[in-house]
Design a protein around this motif. Sequence first.
Motif: not given
Length: 259
Positions: A182, A186, A188
Amino acid sequence: MKQGAAQAWEGLKSTAEGVWKWLDEHKGLVAGGVVGLAAAVLILATGSLTLPVVLTALAAGGGAFLFGWLYQQSGPKPGLQGWLEAFALAGTGAVMGYLLGQGGAMLAGLVKKAGWTAIWKLFVGKGIVGGVSSGISYGLLTPRDQWSIGGLATAVGVGIITEMLAQPAAKAAVVSILGTIEAMRRKELTWQTPLREFGKSFLLEQPGNKAYNRLFGRSVGKGLGWLSGKGISISPPNFVMRVANRVSWDVIKSKLFGM
């Protein structure tokens, strides 16, 4: 002859520079491949060629390559910092894969000892509860504009797997892998991401932290007892109570810890 040697040297130098450039641009894949192969070989070399050991080796190697690939997709940093992050993530992926492999080995050992009937009973007794409750939790905790069939399927699948895995470390490894994926999505992702996700999940999975869950169950039980005392007969099956407990625990984790 001297000219030919010089041309050969220039050609060799150009090839080496091209190879290094490719390696430098694909740090994640290189680190994942190197660490994954080393982890798998080390596990196989120090253990016997049994199904649990092979599963663990494959999981460790696969985890390293997965994390290296995720780092590659997130855009590796240039220079030495990028190489350090790539190998740190690949090493963490190997550890997560190893822990997940240990959980898989436990299930494989259960099959060897008690047959596939034991796995079926485990699936019916725990897996279905995990899948149903995770699906409900996904619906409750995910904003409507972010719903997707893939997200729901992932939630249900992970709920089944984690409920069947008895080891907290294996459950936390699943959460760490999903959190890393995830974070990559993103853009990140950092090398601390899987460690942070693993730590939060591992602490929450400890038996003592189920107090919130048990408290909810007792509260519901008291409410049903009060209704029964008023002449209203309600006796939901154990399955419903366990799903309700799991959903409440998911909600609590989401609100308190952002998981």
